[in-house]
Design a protein around this motif. Sequence first.
Motif, PDB file in Angstrom:
ATOM      1  N   ILE A   1       5.590  -2.741   3.615  1.00 28.59           N
ATOM      2  CA  ILE A   1       4.929  -1.458   3.849  1.00 28.59           C
ATOM      3  C   ILE A   1       5.220  -0.541   2.667  1.00 28.59           C
ATOM      4  O   ILE A   1       6.375  -0.313   2.295  1.00 28.59           O
ATOM      5  CB  ILE A   1       5.426  -0.811   5.152  1.00 28.59           C
ATOM      6  CG1 ILE A   1       5.184  -1.751   6.340  1.00 28.59           C
ATOM      7  CG2 ILE A   1       4.729   0.516   5.392  1.00 28.59           C
ATOM      8  CD1 ILE A   1       5.750  -1.257   7.635  1.00 28.59           C
TER       9      ILE A   1
ATOM     10  N   ASP B   1       2.844   4.912   1.161  1.00 24.70           N
ATOM     11  CA  ASP B   1       1.685   5.573   1.765  1.00 24.70           C
ATOM     12  C   ASP B   1       1.218   4.873   3.049  1.00 24.70           C
ATOM     13  O   ASP B   1       0.161   5.188   3.588  1.00 24.70           O
ATOM     14  CB  ASP B   1       0.527   5.676   0.770  1.00 24.70           C
ATOM     15  CG  ASP B   1       0.105   4.320   0.215  1.00 24.70           C
ATOM     16  OD1 ASP B   1       0.822   3.332   0.453  1.00 24.70           O
ATOM     17  OD2 ASP B   1      -0.946   4.264  -0.447  1.00 24.70           O
ATOM     18  N   GLY B   2       1.999   3.901   3.592  1.00 22.16           N
ATOM     19  CA  GLY B   2       1.708   3.285   4.871  1.00 22.16           C
ATOM     20  C   GLY B   2       0.799   2.074   4.824  1.00 22.16           C
ATOM     21  O   GLY B   2       0.336   1.613   5.857  1.00 22.16           O
TER      22      GLY B   2
END
Length: 111
Positions: free
Chosen positions: A98, A101-102
């Motif tokens: 991950i 920024d996700g």
Amino acid sequence: MLELLILFAQFWGALFVVGLAGTLLAKIHLLPAVLYVMIVKTVAPAWVEAEHTKYLLILAALILYAVLRWALKIIRWRQEERAARGYLLATARPMYEITEDGQYIPIHYDD
């Protein structure tokens, strides 16, 4: 002749059903209890009437034997499942990373 063939088929059908029932009862560990009931009721019905409490205690012990065998089998199965799950979690590697920024980025391993 047809009656003889029907009688022969009925005999083998009954033999098959008895064998199947015996096999299933043996698999679930209830064969000793069923044989006990059948033999004692046939051979010694007077003893069953006179000693009904002893008869029921022996029957309860045979049924308890079957229940304990199944309980031990289930407990062992759960222990093996937990051990396998623990091994799987201990040796597992992540498939994705991950980012900040996700977003998910696949991880490539060179094995």
